[in-house]
Design a protein around this motif. Structure first.
Motif, PDB file in Angstrom:
ATOM      1  N   LYS A 127       0.946  -1.173  -0.034  1.00 15.68           N
ATOM      2  CA  LYS A 127      -0.017  -0.107  -0.009  1.00 15.68           C
ATOM      3  C   LYS A 127       0.767   1.420  -0.102  1.00 15.68           C
ATOM      4  CE  LYS A 127      -2.961   2.553   3.070  1.00 15.68           C
ATOM      5  NZ  LYS A 127      -2.878   2.743   4.670  1.00 15.68           N
ATOM      6  N   MET A 128       1.771   1.120   0.812  1.00 16.20           N
ATOM      7  CA  MET A 128       2.849   2.576   0.900  1.00 16.20           C
ATOM      8  C   MET A 128       3.511   2.658  -0.376  1.00 16.20           C
ATOM      9  SD  MET A 128       2.287   3.811   3.848  1.00 16.20           S
ATOM     10  CE  MET A 128       3.558   4.799   3.741  1.00 16.20           C
ATOM     11  N   THR A 129       4.139   1.587  -1.073  1.00 20.07           N
ATOM     12  CA  THR A 129       4.885   1.883  -2.380  1.00 20.07           C
ATOM     13  C   THR A 129       3.869   2.133  -3.432  1.00 20.07           C
ATOM     14  OG1 THR A 129       5.065  -0.519  -2.582  1.00 20.07           O
ATOM     15  CG2 THR A 129       6.879   0.549  -1.479  1.00 20.07           C
ATOM     16  N   ALA A 130       2.722   1.832  -3.255  1.00 18.76           N
ATOM     17  CA  ALA A 130       1.600   2.072  -4.197  1.00 18.76           C
ATOM     18  C   ALA A 130       1.449   3.493  -4.626  1.00 18.76           C
ATOM     19  CB  ALA A 130       0.592   1.362  -4.383  1.00 18.76           C
ATOM     20  N   ASP A 131       1.758   3.979  -3.714  1.00 16.37           N
ATOM     21  CA  ASP A 131       1.559   5.710  -3.553  1.00 16.37           C
ATOM     22  C   ASP A 131       2.590   6.696  -4.048  1.00 16.37           C
ATOM     23  OD1 ASP A 131      -0.908   5.259  -2.737  1.00 16.37           O
ATOM     24  OD2 ASP A 131      -0.606   5.724  -0.274  1.00 16.37           O
ATOM     25  N   ILE A 132       3.846   5.810  -4.392  1.00 16.55           N
ATOM     26  CA  ILE A 132       5.042   6.677  -4.783  1.00 16.55           C
ATOM     27  C   ILE A 132       4.970   7.001  -6.207  1.00 16.55           C
ATOM     28  CG2 ILE A 132       7.613   6.560  -5.088  1.00 16.55           C
ATOM     29  CD1 ILE A 132       7.754   4.515  -2.807  1.00 16.55           C
ATOM     30  N   LYS A 133       5.073   8.535  -6.353  1.00 15.14           N
ATOM     31  CA  LYS A 133       5.089   8.939  -7.750  1.00 15.14           C
ATOM     32  C   LYS A 133       6.280   9.423  -8.293  1.00 15.14           C
ATOM     33  CE  LYS A 133       0.619   9.180  -7.711  1.00 15.14           C
ATOM     34  NZ  LYS A 133       0.016   8.245  -6.900  1.00 15.14           N
ATOM     35  N   PRO A 134       7.038   9.117  -9.199  1.00 17.62           N
ATOM     36  CA  PRO A 134       8.120   9.505  -9.751  1.00 17.62           C
ATOM     37  C   PRO A 134       8.391  11.116  -9.950  1.00 17.62           C
ATOM     38  CG  PRO A 134       7.047   8.591 -11.742  1.00 17.62           C
ATOM     39  CD  PRO A 134       5.833   8.297 -10.272  1.00 17.62           C
ATOM     40  N   VAL A 135       9.322  11.740  -9.447  1.00 15.66           N
ATOM     41  CA  VAL A 135       9.557  13.180  -9.409  1.00 15.66           C
ATOM     42  C   VAL A 135      10.855  13.450  -9.979  1.00 15.66           C
ATOM     43  CG1 VAL A 135       8.277  13.766  -7.465  1.00 15.66           C
ATOM     44  CG2 VAL A 135      10.508  13.117  -7.152  1.00 15.66           C
ATOM     45  N   GLU A 136      11.266  14.623 -10.541  1.00  9.72           N
ATOM     46  CA  GLU A 136      12.589  14.932 -11.207  1.00  9.72           C
ATOM     47  C   GLU A 136      13.069  16.002 -10.357  1.00  9.72           C
ATOM     48  OE1 GLU A 136      12.641  15.068 -15.398  1.00  9.72           O
ATOM     49  OE2 GLU A 136      11.252  13.650 -15.631  1.00  9.72           O
ATOM     50  N   GLY A 137      14.458  16.257 -10.347  1.00 14.44           N
ATOM     51  CA  GLY A 137      15.147  17.180  -9.751  1.00 14.44           C
ATOM     52  C   GLY A 137      15.483  17.020  -8.466  1.00 14.44           C
ATOM     53  N   THR A 138      16.511  17.368  -8.120  1.00 16.64           N
ATOM     54  CA  THR A 138      17.148  16.979  -6.689  1.00 16.64           C
ATOM     55  C   THR A 138      16.119  17.522  -5.469  1.00 16.64           C
ATOM     56  OG1 THR A 138      19.333  17.090  -7.600  1.00 16.64           O
ATOM     57  CG2 THR A 138      19.264  17.024  -5.282  1.00 16.64           C
ATOM     58  N   ALA A 139      15.624  18.718  -5.526  1.00 15.70           N
ATOM     59  CA  ALA A 139      15.133  19.103  -4.278  1.00 15.70           C
ATOM     60  C   ALA A 139      13.670  18.460  -4.645  1.00 15.70           C
ATOM     61  CB  ALA A 139      14.798  20.727  -4.555  1.00 15.70           C
ATOM     62  N   ALA A 140      13.026  18.232  -5.694  1.00 22.15           N
ATOM     63  CA  ALA A 140      11.848  17.355  -5.396  1.00 22.15           C
ATOM     64  C   ALA A 140      11.869  15.952  -5.007  1.00 22.15           C
ATOM     65  CB  ALA A 140      11.026  17.489  -6.905  1.00 22.15           C
ATOM     66  N   ILE A 141      13.095  15.513  -5.391  1.00 20.94           N
ATOM     67  CA  ILE A 141      13.215  14.013  -5.017  1.00 20.94           C
ATOM     68  C   ILE A 141      13.515  13.864  -3.185  1.00 20.94           C
ATOM     69  CG2 ILE A 141      15.094  12.136  -4.814  1.00 20.94           C
ATOM     70  CD1 ILE A 141      15.349  12.806  -7.840  1.00 20.94           C
ATOM     71  N   HIS A 142      14.316  14.827  -2.705  1.00 12.55           N
ATOM     72  CA  HIS A 142      14.431  15.009  -1.532  1.00 12.55           C
ATOM     73  C   HIS A 142      13.012  15.426  -0.661  1.00 12.55           C
ATOM     74  CE1 HIS A 142      18.707  14.069  -1.165  1.00 12.55           C
ATOM     75  NE2 HIS A 142      18.721  14.732  -1.972  1.00 12.55           N
ATOM     76  N   ALA A 143      12.184  16.396  -1.145  1.00 13.52           N
ATOM     77  CA  ALA A 143      11.107  16.533  -0.654  1.00 13.52           C
ATOM     78  C   ALA A 143       9.954  15.396  -0.701  1.00 13.52           C
ATOM     79  CB  ALA A 143      10.338  17.822  -1.453  1.00 13.52           C
ATOM     80  N   ALA A 144      10.061  14.795  -1.424  1.00  8.50           N
ATOM     81  CA  ALA A 144       9.127  13.635  -1.993  1.00  8.50           C
ATOM     82  C   ALA A 144       9.452  12.621  -0.843  1.00  8.50           C
ATOM     83  CB  ALA A 144       9.007  12.919  -3.394  1.00  8.50           C
ATOM     84  N   GLN A 145      10.934  12.265  -0.708  1.00  6.33           N
ATOM     85  CA  GLN A 145      11.519  11.376   0.328  1.00  6.33           C
ATOM     86  C   GLN A 145      11.069  11.679   1.729  1.00  6.33           C
ATOM     87  OE1 GLN A 145      15.714  11.171  -0.682  1.00  6.33           O
ATOM     88  NE2 GLN A 145      15.333   9.485  -2.221  1.00  6.33           N
ATOM     89  N   VAL A 146      11.096  13.052   1.941  1.00  9.38           N
ATOM     90  CA  VAL A 146      10.873  13.298   3.489  1.00  9.38           C
ATOM     91  C   VAL A 146       9.276  13.084   3.660  1.00  9.38           C
ATOM     92  CG1 VAL A 146      10.292  15.563   4.819  1.00  9.38           C
ATOM     93  CG2 VAL A 146      12.503  15.170   3.574  1.00  9.38           C
TER      94      VAL A 146
END
Length: 120
Positions: free
Chosen positions: A47-66
């Protein structure tokens, strides 16, 4: 020796998680984890991994990981001993400011559910 009784599942699991602080000292957070069986944990991870959306850009990747880590922590924690109320904002702040703490909590929870251990 503890008596084993199948089907007597706990509501939660208490554990103190240790982690390295940014200044080199050791930090600790007393956590109360939501109990899940191993099968329930597998369903939870799907369920948790199904919600992961791909993002581009270093700042966006880190924000998504947080955000993803904070969401995950919100789903595994029933309580903690920090002076901040356990909510999404405090979880985001923990993940953002003390990533080692968030990782240690996530590892301790996975270890408890998958391996049946809660060691520091």
């Amino acid at each position: 020796m503890a008596t084993i009784k199948l089907g007597a599942r706990p509501k939660s699991i208490k554990h103190t998680v240790s982690f390295p602080m940014l200044d080199g000292t050791q930090g600790q957070i007393a956590c109360e984890f939501k109990y899940r069986t191993r099968r329930e944990f597998g369903e939870f991870i799907e369920k948790m991994t199904a919600d992961i959306k791909p993002v581009e850009g270093t700042a966006a990747i880190h924000a998504a990981q947080v955000e993803q880590s904070a969401k995950y922590l919100g789903e595994v924690l029933d309580g903690w001993d920090l002076d901040a109320k356990l909510n999404h904002d405090s979880l985001v702040q923990l993940v953002d400011e003390l990533p080692a703490a968030a990782n240690a909590i996530l590892d301790a929870y996975r270890g408890a559910i998958i391996e049946g251990r809660l060691g520091n």
